[in-house]
Each structure stands twice: as C-alpha cells, then as structure tokens.
Design a protein around this motif. Structure first.
Motif, PDB file in Angstrom:
ATOM      1  N   MET A 129       0.830  -1.208   0.000  1.00 18.09           N
ATOM      2  CA  MET A 129       0.000   0.000   0.000  1.00 18.09           C
ATOM      3  C   MET A 129       0.867   1.262   0.000  1.00 18.09           C
ATOM      4  N   LEU A 130       1.957   1.257   0.776  1.00 19.55           N
ATOM      5  CA  LEU A 130       2.839   2.426   0.817  1.00 19.55           C
ATOM      6  C   LEU A 130       3.585   2.619  -0.500  1.00 19.55           C
ATOM      7  N   ASP A 132       2.565   1.750  -3.319  1.00 18.75           N
ATOM      8  CA  ASP A 132       1.559   2.167  -4.302  1.00 18.75           C
ATOM      9  C   ASP A 132       1.443   3.688  -4.388  1.00 18.75           C
ATOM     10  N   LEU A 133       1.780   4.382  -3.314  1.00 16.47           N
ATOM     11  CA  LEU A 133       1.741   5.846  -3.343  1.00 16.47           C
ATOM     12  C   LEU A 133       2.768   6.397  -4.338  1.00 16.47           C
ATOM     13  N   ALA A 134       3.902   5.727  -4.460  1.00 20.78           N
ATOM     14  CA  ALA A 134       4.954   6.177  -5.382  1.00 20.78           C
ATOM     15  C   ALA A 134       4.872   5.463  -6.725  1.00 20.78           C
ATOM     16  N   PRO A 136       2.074   3.560  -8.688  1.00 17.14           N
ATOM     17  CA  PRO A 136       0.700   3.067  -8.797  1.00 17.14           C
ATOM     18  C   PRO A 136       0.673   1.641  -9.377  1.00 17.14           C
ATOM     19  N   ARG A 139      -0.256  -1.857  -5.246  1.00 18.58           N
ATOM     20  CA  ARG A 139      -1.242  -2.391  -4.300  1.00 18.58           C
ATOM     21  C   ARG A 139      -1.668  -3.808  -4.666  1.00 18.58           C
ATOM     22  N   SER A 142      -0.382  -6.343  -2.401  1.00 22.19           N
ATOM     23  CA  SER A 142      -1.221  -6.530  -1.220  1.00 22.19           C
ATOM     24  C   SER A 142      -2.398  -7.441  -1.539  1.00 22.19           C
TER      25      SER A 142
END
Length: 188
Positions: A129-130, A132-134, A136, A139, A142
């Motif tokens: 998830m983290l 995925d912030l940088a 895309p 996630r 996960s």
C-alpha cells in the motif's frame, strides 16, 4: 478428521505415546512437550516408514503450536494408513495448563509459525500500500498476499509458513537433533 487428545488426557499417559512435534526446529527448540520428537511437517513424508513402525509398537500423538499443523499431519498419516492422535490446542494448551516444556540448553525462543506468518503478511500488505503511493499498481502485491491468505485458509496449507520455516532462525544450529537421528530413535 483425526482422533484427538487434550493436554489433560495426554499428560497422565505421556509415557505410552510416541509424541511427534511437527513444528519447525526453531519453534521446537523454543519449548516442546517432554520426550517429543521433532519431525517438521514438511519432512513428514520422508518419515512415514519409521512412523508406521513406531505406530505398530504403540500409539502416536502429533502436536504443533496450536493444532492446525498437527491436524494436517494426522490427515497425511491417515492417508498412509498410520493411526495418530492430534493434540488439541497443541503446545500452547500444554503450557497453559502449567505443564513443563523441555528446551535444549542454549536455545532461544522463536515465535510460533502462525505469528511469523501474520507479521510477514501484514508487513507485505502495508508495504504494498505504501509503495503504491509512489508506484501506482503496487497495491496488487497486497491483493496477492490477501488472496494467498484466503487460499491458505481454504486449503489448510501455508506456503508462506513453509518458506518462513526455511529461514536460519527457524533452523537453529546445535541443540536439536537432525532428522536422521530422530528417525533412528523411532526405529528403536
């Protein structure tokens, strides 16, 4: 479903059973039922001939941390025609009743495998998830971990646990016998 014994039922008859602990060597070294022999679940197939011989001489009781792996082991034993009891609640139930655990000299405690799996899976989900912030799309890592956990529950298997069992801290040096020595003891 395998026949079962509670820790209360096993304790007075402990000397009548060959107790097989199917946890990783690291978990076993952290504390096991007195007299239990460590045959990790992933090595059980190799041990079948010796377990069959032991079962012909007396009853087998199979134990793990909580009872899930011992149930799997008993299913494998039953498929091979080897009767065995699973210890309900595993080593945790044994210890909760104030019963002693044996530990090899110098052994350090290792987390139970289910706890290690929860830590690894949770860490991978958070990392996915983290990241995925940088990046895309990360996630989906996960999501894959979640799908693996669902499959693990439905199939009563655990690929992550099998992989974690191979890590060095789950295979302590010294203080535990190797599988050949254990199988030799079963032959006696």
């Amino acid at each position: 479903m395998a026949a079962s014994l509670t820790a209360e039922q096993l304790e007075p008859r402990l000397g009548q059973f060959t107790v097989i602990d199917v946890r990783s060597p690291g978990e076993y070294a952290g504390g096991h039922i007195p007299g239990a022999l460590n045959i990790p679940l992933d090595k059980l197939q190799r041990a079948l001939p010796d377990l069959r011989a032991a079962a012909e001489r007396g009853e087998l009781a199979v134990v793990c941390a909580s009872g899930a792996r011992s149930q799997t082991a008993c299913s494998q034993l039953a498929a091979a025609g080897i009767p065995a009891f699973t210890v309900v609640g595993g080593t945790a139930a044994w210890a909760q009743g104030g019963r002693p655990l044996d530990r090899p000299a110098g052994a350090r405690a290792v987390w139970a495998m289910d706890r290690q799996v929860r830590l690894a899976a949770g860490s991978l989900v958070i990392a996915g998830m983290l990241v995925d912030l940088a990046l895309p799309g990360a996630r989906w890592v996960s999501a894959a971990i979640g799908a693996g956990l669902v499959f693990s529950a439905l199939s009563n298997t655990c690929a992550m646990g099998t992989m974690l069992a191979k890590l060095p801290y789950n295979r302590p040096r010294g203080g535990t016998a190797d599988l050949d020595d254990i199988l030799g003891n079963l032959r006696k």
